[in-house]
Motif scaffolding. Structure first.
Motif, PDB file in Angstrom:
ATOM      1  N   GLU A   1       0.797  -0.979   0.466  1.00 55.83           N
ATOM      2  CA  GLU A   1       0.289  -0.232   0.126  1.00 55.83           C
ATOM      3  C   GLU A   1       1.140   1.070   0.207  1.00 55.83           C
ATOM      4  OE1 GLU A   1      -4.060   1.408   0.251  1.00 55.83           O
ATOM      5  OE2 GLU A   1      -3.152  -0.428   0.574  1.00 55.83           O
ATOM      6  N   GLU A   2       1.729   1.311   0.912  1.00 56.16           N
ATOM      7  CA  GLU A   2       2.675   2.587   1.234  1.00 56.16           C
ATOM      8  C   GLU A   2       3.255   3.352  -0.259  1.00 56.16           C
ATOM      9  OE1 GLU A   2       2.694   4.272   3.614  1.00 56.16           O
ATOM     10  OE2 GLU A   2       0.494   3.243   3.971  1.00 56.16           O
ATOM     11  N   PHE A   3       4.683   1.960  -0.545  1.00 50.65           N
ATOM     12  CA  PHE A   3       5.123   1.609  -1.749  1.00 50.65           C
ATOM     13  C   PHE A   3       4.810   2.447  -3.210  1.00 50.65           C
ATOM     14  CE2 PHE A   3       8.173  -0.605   0.971  1.00 50.65           C
ATOM     15  CZ  PHE A   3       8.860   0.265   1.650  1.00 50.65           C
ATOM     16  N   ALA A   4       2.686   1.086  -3.539  1.00 46.05           N
ATOM     17  CA  ALA A   4       2.311   2.241  -4.507  1.00 46.05           C
ATOM     18  C   ALA A   4       2.071   2.868  -4.035  1.00 46.05           C
ATOM     19  CB  ALA A   4       0.896   0.707  -4.302  1.00 46.05           C
ATOM     20  N   TRP A   5       1.493   3.548  -3.732  1.00 51.21           N
ATOM     21  CA  TRP A   5       0.680   4.745  -3.921  1.00 51.21           C
ATOM     22  C   TRP A   5       0.974   6.041  -2.629  1.00 51.21           C
ATOM     23  CZ3 TRP A   5      -2.260   3.645  -6.820  1.00 51.21           C
ATOM     24  CH2 TRP A   5      -2.813   1.675  -7.071  1.00 51.21           C
ATOM     25  N   GLN A   6       2.193   5.870  -2.596  1.00 57.41           N
ATOM     26  CA  GLN A   6       3.496   6.851  -2.014  1.00 57.41           C
ATOM     27  C   GLN A   6       5.175   6.562  -3.071  1.00 57.41           C
ATOM     28  OE1 GLN A   6       2.786   8.440   1.699  1.00 57.41           O
ATOM     29  NE2 GLN A   6       1.956   7.225   2.480  1.00 57.41           N
ATOM     30  N   GLY A   7       5.322   5.438  -2.656  1.00 57.32           N
ATOM     31  CA  GLY A   7       6.946   5.598  -2.573  1.00 57.32           C
ATOM     32  C   GLY A   7       7.105   5.192  -4.081  1.00 57.32           C
ATOM     33  N   SER A   8       5.819   5.211  -5.560  1.00 61.19           N
ATOM     34  CA  SER A   8       6.122   4.902  -7.112  1.00 61.19           C
ATOM     35  C   SER A   8       6.664   6.002  -7.332  1.00 61.19           C
ATOM     36  CB  SER A   8       5.221   3.884  -7.400  1.00 61.19           C
ATOM     37  OG  SER A   8       3.673   4.498  -7.531  1.00 61.19           O
ATOM     38  N   TYR A   9       5.013   6.770  -7.147  1.00 61.78           N
ATOM     39  CA  TYR A   9       5.014   8.274  -7.064  1.00 61.78           C
ATOM     40  C   TYR A   9       6.634   8.885  -7.186  1.00 61.78           C
ATOM     41  CZ  TYR A   9       0.354   7.344  -8.471  1.00 61.78           C
ATOM     42  OH  TYR A   9      -0.767   7.011  -8.945  1.00 61.78           O
ATOM     43  N   TRP A  10       6.971   9.063  -5.328  1.00 64.33           N
ATOM     44  CA  TRP A  10       8.622   9.877  -5.633  1.00 64.33           C
ATOM     45  C   TRP A  10       9.562   9.098  -6.180  1.00 64.33           C
ATOM     46  CZ3 TRP A  10       8.397  13.768  -3.066  1.00 64.33           C
ATOM     47  CH2 TRP A  10       7.282  13.679  -2.133  1.00 64.33           C
ATOM     48  N   VAL A  11       9.078   7.502  -6.136  1.00 65.85           N
ATOM     49  CA  VAL A  11      10.629   7.258  -7.621  1.00 65.85           C
ATOM     50  C   VAL A  11      10.332   8.471  -8.963  1.00 65.85           C
ATOM     51  CG1 VAL A  11      11.465   5.423  -8.922  1.00 65.85           C
ATOM     52  CG2 VAL A  11      11.106   5.284  -6.384  1.00 65.85           C
ATOM     53  N   ARG A  12       9.451   8.456  -9.299  1.00 65.85           N
ATOM     54  CA  ARG A  12       8.913   8.711 -11.026  1.00 65.85           C
ATOM     55  C   ARG A  12       9.222  10.409 -11.165  1.00 65.85           C
ATOM     56  NH1 ARG A  12       3.113   7.392 -13.858  1.00 65.85           N
ATOM     57  NH2 ARG A  12       3.623   8.781 -14.610  1.00 65.85           N
ATOM     58  N   ALA A  13       9.223  11.149  -9.382  1.00 63.82           N
ATOM     59  CA  ALA A  13       8.949  12.590  -9.110  1.00 63.82           C
ATOM     60  C   ALA A  13      10.925  12.656  -9.388  1.00 63.82           C
ATOM     61  CB  ALA A  13       8.608  12.853  -8.768  1.00 63.82           C
ATOM     62  N   TYR A  14      11.592  11.625  -8.812  1.00 62.24           N
ATOM     63  CA  TYR A  14      12.602  12.111  -8.968  1.00 62.24           C
ATOM     64  C   TYR A  14      13.925  11.367 -10.346  1.00 62.24           C
ATOM     65  CZ  TYR A  14      12.409  11.678  -3.410  1.00 62.24           C
ATOM     66  OH  TYR A  14      12.100  10.814  -2.668  1.00 62.24           O
ATOM     67  N   VAL A  15      12.784  10.788 -11.059  1.00 58.99           N
ATOM     68  CA  VAL A  15      12.974  10.194 -12.401  1.00 58.99           C
ATOM     69  C   VAL A  15      12.839  11.404 -13.190  1.00 58.99           C
ATOM     70  CG1 VAL A  15      12.753   8.473 -14.663  1.00 58.99           C
ATOM     71  CG2 VAL A  15      12.882   7.900 -12.124  1.00 58.99           C
ATOM     72  N   SER A  16      11.875  12.114 -12.687  1.00 61.89           N
ATOM     73  CA  SER A  16      11.621  13.389 -13.898  1.00 61.89           C
ATOM     74  C   SER A  16      12.265  14.383 -13.994  1.00 61.89           C
ATOM     75  CB  SER A  16       9.992  13.582 -13.440  1.00 61.89           C
ATOM     76  OG  SER A  16       9.851  14.197 -14.355  1.00 61.89           O
TER      77      SER A  16
END
Length: 404
Positions: A59-74
């Motif tokens: 729950e935590e990594f899908a709905w928060q962590g994944s968006y943080w990784v994507r933000a860093y990549v962007s």
């Protein structure tokens, strides 16, 4: 004379106070420095999601962590700045540290008592004491692992891998990226027994399992569940230079969307949340679908005309004007607007209104919000603005005279 000075001092003090308050409560992210500054103010002690995610890491990594990784990549892609990749590496490493197989190996969970109860791949329902290379979720009192959550997490990791291999400036991260691909494959492959080609009229989809592990139910998962794993499949296929089973599955999922979508007024599309049911797709889950379709377009699986229809869906249906975003693709209701800041925004390639819409929504509603999705939205807005600012526009009405 002295008495007349004081009102001026009061006025100046008031103006300064208002300016100070505004400067500490409203931060539009117009450039890299402003994004970094807002991030630093929000996360003083350490970057987000680096601790223990608790009983529901999925729950935590899908709905928060994944968006943080994507933000860093962007941000890394926009500015070729590896400091964002360093942040992504720390978070991804923490994700894998809290994957169920790693947690079981170090005794953090006991599969004898904490086994999967429902909604896991058939193999793990039949062998409930075996820890999966997946991230668990406790929902409605039941322990489960889901293709949706694994898809959200792994696609963000594969976006990191894809970025590392897309830019020569990031070559030093390739060894780390390779190790991630090995682990992503472990997660993706456990869902093979939940995927089927040409089942119940669906060219390709993941399906819900029977709780006893005896087989699959007659209900396909909601399209966004297949779509988010579909993005992972496409990026894995690209990593291995194409023609893999990953790519074949992704194409089948895409064809399910093409088969099921509907053309509606405004040169737009609509489609269902469940393709086997009649409920319409909402804008929030739709961002996951759009992210998959954007990736498929990149690999030549979707046409320009289809992408134009999606851009029109955003412009003519999803966006209601004045910073307001509909709740459903058909333009009904009102929902959170941050969705248009990512995935939807990449339709800007087909209509520059996509970036304008994202900016209008974020400047209206998300100047003060500091959740992961909003940081990603601002990162993608900045990325698109940075792309636009680096495009060289040829001079207009230029007359070239031949030299004699």
């Amino acid at each position: 004379m002295i008495k007349n000075i004081f009102p001026s001092f009061k006025l100046i003090a008031t103006v300064l106070l208002i300016s100070a308050l505004l400067s500490t409560t409203s931060y539009a992210f117009q450039n890299q420095q402003e994004w970094d500054s807002a991030f630093s103010r929000k996360f003083v002690a350490q970057d987000p999601m680096l601790g223990d995610p608790g009983v529901s890491p999925g729950e935590e990594f899908a709905w928060q962590g994944s968006y943080w990784v994507r933000a860093y990549v962007s941000m890394a892609n926009a500015f070729n700045d590896t400091k964002y990749l360093d942040k992504a590496v720390k978070l991804i490493d923490n994700m894998f540290y809290h994957r169920d197989d790693a947690r079981a190996a170090r005794g953090a969970i006991n599969m004898g008592t904490d086994y999967y109860q429902v909604n896991a791949p058939l193999h793990y329902l039949k062998n409930p004491q075996v820890p999966a290379p997946s991230w668990r979720r406790t929902w409605s009192g039941q322990r489960r692992i889901e293709v949706l959550l694994d898809g959200m997490i792994t696609q963000s990791i594969m976006r990191f891998v894809d970025s590392v291999y897309s830019k020569p400036q990031f070559i030093s991260y390739q060894a780390k990226a390779n190790s991630y691909v090995t682990k992503v494959k472990e997660t993706v492959d456990i869902w093979d027994d939940s995927f089927a080609y040409n089942r119940n009229g669906a060219p390709g989809s993941y399906w819900y399992p029977q709780a006893n592990g005896s087989g699959l139910t007659s209900t396909d998962v909601p399209f966004n569940h297949s779509a988010t794993m579909g993005t992972t499949l496409l990026l894995l296929d690209n990593f291995y230079d194409g023609n893999t089973e990953y790519g074949k599955k992704a194409l089948a999922i895409l064809n399910y969307w093409k088969q099921s979508r509907r053309e509606v007024s405004g040169n737009a599309y609509d489609w269902n949340y469940y393709f086997s049911r009649t409920s319409g797709e909402d804008v929030g889950h739709g961002h996951i679908d759009i992210g998959f379709i954007n990736t498929a377009y990149r690999f030549g699986l979707v046409t320009d005309n289809e992408m134009q229809f999606l851009a029109s869906t955003l412009k003519n249906k999803v966006y209601l004007g004045n910073g307001v975003v509909a709740n459903y693709l058909n333009g009904s209701g009102e929902g959170p607007g941050y969705w248009v800041g990512f995935d939807w925004i990449d339709l800007n390639k087909f209509d520059p209104r996509a970036l304008e819409i994202a900016e209008e929504v974020y400047n209206t509603k998300y100047l003060n919000d500091r959740q992961a999705r909003v940081f990603l939205g601002w990162a993608d807005i900045i990325r698109w603005k940075n792309q636009s600012s680096t495009v060289i526009t040829p001079p207009q009405n230029l007359i070239i005279q031949a030299m004699n």
